[in-house]
Design a protein around this motif. Structure first.
Motif, PDB file in Angstrom:
ATOM      1  N   LEU A 258      13.533   0.577 -11.017  1.00 25.91           N
ATOM      2  CA  LEU A 258      12.955   1.037  -9.750  1.00 25.91           C
ATOM      3  C   LEU A 258      14.036   1.399  -8.739  1.00 25.91           C
ATOM      4  O   LEU A 258      13.884   2.344  -7.952  1.00 25.91           O
ATOM      5  N   GLN A 259      15.125   0.676  -8.750  1.00 25.21           N
ATOM      6  CA  GLN A 259      16.203   0.942  -7.807  1.00 25.21           C
ATOM      7  C   GLN A 259      17.013   2.177  -8.167  1.00 25.21           C
ATOM      8  O   GLN A 259      17.703   2.742  -7.310  1.00 25.21           O
ATOM      9  N   LYS A 264       6.605   6.607 -11.874  1.00 24.41           N
ATOM     10  CA  LYS A 264       5.215   7.000 -11.611  1.00 24.41           C
ATOM     11  C   LYS A 264       4.227   5.918 -12.038  1.00 24.41           C
ATOM     12  O   LYS A 264       3.270   5.629 -11.330  1.00 24.41           O
ATOM     13  N   MET A 265       4.461   5.293 -13.193  1.00 23.73           N
ATOM     14  CA  MET A 265       3.475   4.334 -13.698  1.00 23.73           C
ATOM     15  C   MET A 265       4.132   3.277 -14.565  1.00 23.73           C
ATOM     16  O   MET A 265       5.085   3.550 -15.301  1.00 23.73           O
ATOM     17  N   LYS A 294       6.649  -2.348  -2.310  1.00 26.58           N
ATOM     18  CA  LYS A 294       7.919  -1.775  -1.843  1.00 26.58           C
ATOM     19  C   LYS A 294       8.175  -0.387  -2.418  1.00 26.58           C
ATOM     20  O   LYS A 294       8.640   0.511  -1.699  1.00 26.58           O
ATOM     21  N   PHE A 295       7.859  -0.168  -3.712  1.00 28.06           N
ATOM     22  CA  PHE A 295       8.273   1.078  -4.370  1.00 28.06           C
ATOM     23  C   PHE A 295       7.110   2.048  -4.641  1.00 28.06           C
ATOM     24  O   PHE A 295       7.358   3.171  -5.065  1.00 28.06           O
ATOM     25  N   ASP A 296       5.878   1.634  -4.434  1.00 31.14           N
ATOM     26  CA  ASP A 296       4.730   2.529  -4.513  1.00 31.14           C
ATOM     27  C   ASP A 296       4.622   3.257  -5.861  1.00 31.14           C
ATOM     28  O   ASP A 296       4.892   4.447  -5.975  1.00 31.14           O
ATOM     29  N   PHE A 297       4.229   2.541  -6.897  1.00 31.66           N
ATOM     30  CA  PHE A 297       3.994   3.138  -8.211  1.00 31.66           C
ATOM     31  C   PHE A 297       2.631   2.665  -8.718  1.00 31.66           C
ATOM     32  O   PHE A 297       2.057   1.694  -8.209  1.00 31.66           O
ATOM     33  N   TRP A 298       2.109   3.363  -9.719  1.00 26.97           N
ATOM     34  CA  TRP A 298       0.834   2.987 -10.321  1.00 26.97           C
ATOM     35  C   TRP A 298       1.058   1.931 -11.410  1.00 26.97           C
ATOM     36  O   TRP A 298       2.077   1.952 -12.095  1.00 26.97           O
ATOM     37  N   HIS A 323      -3.764  -4.672  -3.914  1.00 30.12           N
ATOM     38  CA  HIS A 323      -2.801  -3.725  -4.493  1.00 30.12           C
ATOM     39  C   HIS A 323      -2.965  -2.317  -3.931  1.00 30.12           C
ATOM     40  O   HIS A 323      -2.406  -1.354  -4.478  1.00 30.12           O
ATOM     41  N   ASN A 324      -3.737  -2.166  -2.861  1.00 29.20           N
ATOM     42  CA  ASN A 324      -3.908  -0.873  -2.202  1.00 29.20           C
ATOM     43  C   ASN A 324      -4.396   0.224  -3.149  1.00 29.20           C
ATOM     44  O   ASN A 324      -4.029   1.390  -3.018  1.00 29.20           O
TER      45      ASN A 324
END
Length: 489
Positions: A258-259, A264-265, A294-298, A323-324
């Motif tokens: 992630l960093q 995407k998923m 923090k990183f906004d992925f599915w 989990h929005n």
């Protein structure tokens, strides 16, 4: 029957006799592969009426074809094209397959090419099969299902519903599924959050196809559920791998990915990881939820066998947490009722569910109205809960028996841990036994191993195989382990 009225035409202005014309046209149909070897030809009276000629003319045509060995007479059936047509002489025959020529390239072999080969095996009825972890078809509650079928077979509204486009599942099943999931998993989902699919794999396909575009980065474990991998590849995704240990996927490895790049998923099965069966620890679940924020992925959460617990200590799904709307939850009734009951579900936001419905209609226009209604009635009547309680006891017993048998007869040649639940064991063989060769030798001895296999030399799970115990009765488990014991001692 083929439309011979359009395939054979009698030209009365031709110098060639009509009987010869008929014979020649039948030969051409055979040469072109339209009439295949072994196919029955129309009776002489029928063909004469179809093309408007005298029956004696057809008799002459058939007699000539018999003489030339194109056709043969079959008692009480009539005339048929010979199954062993001659391959020499001017009348030599080799029908052309009209679907062979294409400009498409041959698709590359997948890294899991051994799976289709294994599934094509011809297995005798008296031989044993250990699958990937499927329920026992003999325990499918057919009596309860048939009772519901009979009760509602003349339901006018239900019959008319089959005429309309699929609405993502019959409303009764979507409502019942919401009730079932909310009561067992605490999802707090409504009918608009659910689409009914033909098994869990369709739900996985819909989610990945809708959200993942070619070239995008996705993350999955190593090893992983094979057909989730293949679905990602079909979408053109770039798969990054993270390892799995006794607490599930190693979250630190995922954080490093992630960093370094946008993801995407993430696909995972936290309750019973496939194939290793391990349950993701609470600490790693919490950290994963923090990373999502923090990183906004599915996250595609595959909870294929949530209802099977051997210790009666289920852990709620990730989707139960806040989990929005970024977790897509998929599961399957097939794992509960039997492999032939092809029903699954996907739970997500109403907007994504509507997009999934539009995509699903492109290859599954009508739903299984009666099948879905029957399962809905079983859920609402409590029959499904009673079935789950019954089979849980059976499968817990079978898990214990296979574990005991493996420990007793395979000993230090294998290692495994008894899972908290599910329908399979993940067994690692000693490296002195090459698993590929062992699988082949087992098949030669009447034992066919079709579970997920890890042959990755760089993985801690190399030389491991998933052994499904649920579909085997006690004597079958004993016999299977006995065969393996003889092969490795």
């Amino acid at each position: 029957m083929l439309p011979f009225i359009n395939l054979i035409v009698a030209d009365r202005n031709s110098k060639i006799t009509i009987a010869k014309q008929v014979g020649n046209q039948i030969v051409k149909l055979i040469r072109d592969g339209v009439v295949v070897p072994g196919a029955l030809l129309p009776a002489t009276r029928v063909l004469a009426d179809l093309i408007g000629v005298n029956r004696k003319t057809i008799n002459k045509a058939y007699a000539e074809l018999l003489n030339e060995e194109w056709i043969e007479s079959v008692p009480r059936q009539g005339f048929r094209v010979k199954t062993n047509l001659p391959l020499i002489k001017p009348r030599s025959f080799h029908p052309q397959n009209k679907f062979e020529k294409t400009d498409l390239e041959q698709p590359p072999l997948t890294e899991h090419e051994e799976i289709p080969k294994l599934q094509k095996r011809r297995i005798a009825d008296n031989e044993l099969l250990i699958n990937d972890g499927l329920p026992d078809y003999r325990l499918t509650p057919y009596q309860e299902m048939n009772r519901e079928y009979r009760k509602h077979f003349n339901n006018t509204a239900l019959n008319r519903a089959a005429y309309f486009l699929d609405q993502g599942g019959h409303p009764s099943l979507k409502t019942a599924t919401a009730t079932f999931l909310n009561g067992t998993r605490g999802l707090n989902a409504g009918e608009n959050n659910i689409i009914i699919t033909r098994g869990g794999q369709m739900a996985i396909y819909l989610a990945i196809t809708l959200l993942v575009e070619k070239g995008e980065t996705v993350v999955a474990t190593e090893p992983n559920y094979i057909f989730a991998d293949e679905t990602f590849k079909n979408a053109g995704a770039v798969i990054n791998r993270i390892a799995v240990d006794e607490e599930g996927m190693i979250i630190e490895e995922f954080e490093k990915i992630l960093q370094s790049k946008p993801v995407k998923m993430l696909y995972l099965a936290p309750h019973h990881h496939h194939p290793t069966t391990v349950t993701m620890s609470s600490e790693r679940r919490l950290r994963l939820l923090q990373l999502m924020s923090k990183f906004d992925f599915w996250v595609l959460e595959d909870d294929y066998d949530y209802d099977y617990h051997h210790s009666n200590r289920p852990i709620l799904p990730l989707a139960t947490s806040c989990h929005n709307g970024k977790i897509i939850y998929v599961g399957s009734y097939s794992k509960l009722l039997g492999p032939s009951v092809r029903l699954g579900f996907m739970v997500s936001s109403p907007k994504l569910i509507q997009r999934a419905l539009q995509l699903k209609r492109l290859f599954d226009l009508k739903g299984d109205v009666f099948g879905e209604y029957v399962i809905a009635q079983m859920i609402m009547s409590g029959a499904l809960d009673r079935h789950i309680q019954h089979v849980n006891k059976v499968y817990t017993s079978r898990c214990h028996l296979m574990s005991t048998q493996i420990t007793t007869y395979l000993g230090d040649k294998v290692s495994f841990k008894i899972p908290q639940g599910g329908l399979a064991l993940w067994v690692k063989f000693d490296h002195s036994f090459e698993l590929k060769k062992l699988i082949k030798k087992a098949a030669e001895n009447g034992l066919h191993l079709l579970g997920n296999v890890c042959h990755n030399k760089h993985s801690r799970h190399n030389n491991s195989i998933r052994l499904g115990f649920a579909s085997l009765e006690e004597q079958e488990i004993t016999q299977a382990i006995s065969i393996l014991s003889k092969l490795i001692t």
